[in-house]
Design an enzyme around this catalytic site. Structure first.
Site, PDB file in Angstrom:
ATOM      1  N   PRO A   2       0.791  -1.237  -0.105  1.00 12.09           N
ATOM      2  CA  PRO A   2       0.178  -0.013   0.066  1.00 12.09           C
ATOM      3  C   PRO A   2       0.862   1.307  -0.003  1.00 12.09           C
ATOM      4  O   PRO A   2       1.665   1.329   0.706  1.00 12.09           O
ATOM      5  CB  PRO A   2      -0.780   0.012   1.315  1.00 12.09           C
ATOM      6  CG  PRO A   2      -0.744  -1.588   1.765  1.00 12.09           C
ATOM      7  CD  PRO A   2       0.744  -2.015   1.197  1.00 12.09           C
ATOM      8  N   GLU A   3       0.551   2.262  -1.000  1.00 12.56           N
ATOM      9  CA  GLU A   3       1.208   3.573  -0.836  1.00 12.56           C
ATOM     10  C   GLU A   3       0.274   4.398  -0.621  1.00 12.56           C
ATOM     11  O   GLU A   3      -0.940   4.256  -0.303  1.00 12.56           O
ATOM     12  CB  GLU A   3       1.856   3.550  -2.153  1.00 12.56           C
ATOM     13  CG  GLU A   3       2.609   2.596  -2.787  1.00 12.56           C
ATOM     14  CD  GLU A   3       3.409   2.723  -4.094  1.00 12.56           C
ATOM     15  OE1 GLU A   3       3.611   3.936  -4.427  1.00 12.56           O
ATOM     16  OE2 GLU A   3       3.538   1.672  -4.695  1.00 12.56           O
ATOM     17  N   ARG A 110       1.554 -10.931   6.171  1.00 12.20           N
ATOM     18  CA  ARG A 110       3.243 -10.577   6.307  1.00 12.20           C
ATOM     19  C   ARG A 110       3.659 -10.237   7.618  1.00 12.20           C
ATOM     20  O   ARG A 110       4.775 -10.411   7.985  1.00 12.20           O
ATOM     21  CB  ARG A 110       3.834  -9.982   5.110  1.00 12.20           C
ATOM     22  CG  ARG A 110       3.300 -10.857   4.008  1.00 12.20           C
ATOM     23  CD  ARG A 110       4.416 -11.172   3.013  1.00 12.20           C
ATOM     24  NE  ARG A 110       5.654 -10.953   3.323  1.00 12.20           N
ATOM     25  CZ  ARG A 110       6.615 -10.519   2.282  1.00 12.20           C
ATOM     26  NH1 ARG A 110       6.401 -10.296   1.038  1.00 12.20           N
ATOM     27  NH2 ARG A 110       7.823 -10.561   2.568  1.00 12.20           N
ATOM     28  N   ARG A 153      22.025  16.192  -5.021  1.00 13.28           N
ATOM     29  CA  ARG A 153      21.698  14.775  -4.836  1.00 13.28           C
ATOM     30  C   ARG A 153      22.300  13.969  -5.862  1.00 13.28           C
ATOM     31  O   ARG A 153      21.614  14.163  -7.260  1.00 13.28           O
ATOM     32  CB  ARG A 153      20.284  14.637  -4.405  1.00 13.28           C
ATOM     33  CG  ARG A 153      19.860  15.466  -3.351  1.00 13.28           C
ATOM     34  CD  ARG A 153      18.920  14.695  -2.446  1.00 13.28           C
ATOM     35  NE  ARG A 153      18.865  15.554  -1.190  1.00 13.28           N
ATOM     36  CZ  ARG A 153      19.521  15.064  -0.094  1.00 13.28           C
ATOM     37  NH1 ARG A 153      20.306  14.032   0.032  1.00 13.28           N
ATOM     38  NH2 ARG A 153      19.625  15.759   1.088  1.00 13.28           N
TER      39      ARG A 153
END
Ligand SMILES: [Zn+2]
Length: 278
Positions: A2-3, A110, A153
């Site tokens: 799930p995001e 899980r 970055r």
């Protein structure tokens, strides 16, 4: 996994059902869920309190109870919250009862999902400040802000998008979809993106997440809505999970490779490879 859109889907479906209700019982069947806290620390803090608001930050579902007691629920890999689940529902780790007779279960095959507590809004803010970056569907997620975040970055942009301390809530599916929408290769060095590419990426992140929210999230593993219905965004992927299929924009074949340790999909015609791999 799930995001943001999947958690937001749960929040939207659940909020009208739980806001204003009092938690009358809570049973933690798996103490690992709330480690290092003892299960009684959570039940003592929450049972008997009214749920004022269901909120979300990144991939966290925030249950604001009376007196600024916050339960911070993270679904991790396979967690889902079910409303009035069937009695034989498997993998239930936590059960909640509401004062209107309805029940909620946190099911998680899980067992990576977590429950944490924060007492008072300063503690809540400190909790998220230590863990999460900018909220991509919030007002502060501007292209100027994203441009600043990306400077100096050297990490590949895919890894940058997955880092919850930079942008909160984007996981593998939505990173793949956003990079395709922005026509940026997942291995491009973050700091080398031009201002117009960063602006396109900002719009693409919002676009991909919003499309996911509109479709009720993606159901590729165990994610279900609180009523057990599955989300539909897996039927609308532009690039994710489409290896070997033609790009929907140019017809070239979508390729799959590993980036940031995750299955990554791209059209390398629409998303040209960096000249030198970072
Ligand atoms: Zn293409």
């Amino acid at each position: 996994m799930p995001e943001l859109p999947e958690v937001e889907t749960i929040r939207r479906r659940l909020a009208p059902l739980v806001q204003g209700r009092t938690l009358t019982a809570m049973q933690i069947a798996d103490p690992r869920w709330c480690e290092p806290l003892h299960p009684s620390a959570l039940t003592d803090a929450l049972v008997g309190r009214r749920i004022e608001r269901l909120d979300r930050r990144g991939k966290y579902l925030i249950w604001e109870a009376q007196d600024e007691v916050f339960l911070l629920l993270h679904l991790r890999m396979t967690g889902t919250v079910l409303y009035d689940p069937a009695p034989e529902t498997p993998y239930v780790r936590v059960r909640f009862a509401l004062d209107d007779g309805h029940r909620l279960s946190f099911a998680d095959p899980r067992r990576f999902g977590t429950g944490e507590l924060a007492f008072g809004r300063p503690a809540l803010d400190a909790f998220f400040k230590a863990r999460l970056g900018i909220e991509p569907l919030g007002a502060h997620f501007t292209s100027d802000r994203l441009f600043t975040l990306t400077r100096n970055r050297r990490t590949p942009i895919k890894a940058f998008l997955l880092d919850q301390r930079r942008i909160a809530g984007v996981g593998n599916i939505y990173a793949n979809e956003a990079l395709f929408r922005a026509r940026i290769h997942p291995l491009r060095a973050t700091g080398q993106l031009k201002r117009r590419q960063v602006a396109a990426l900002r719009d693409a992140v919002i676009g991909a997440l919003s499309a996911g929210v509109d479709a009720g999230g993606a159901s590729i593993d165990d994610f279900r809505h609180p009523d057990g219905v599955k989300g539909a965004f897996q039927n609308e992927f532009l690039v994710h999970d489409r290896a070997g299929q033609p790009c929907l924009v140019c017809g070239a074949t979508v390729v799959k490779f590993v980036a940031a340790g995750r299955g990554t999909y791209a059209c390398e015609r629409c998303q040209p490879k960096p000249r030198r791999r970072p």
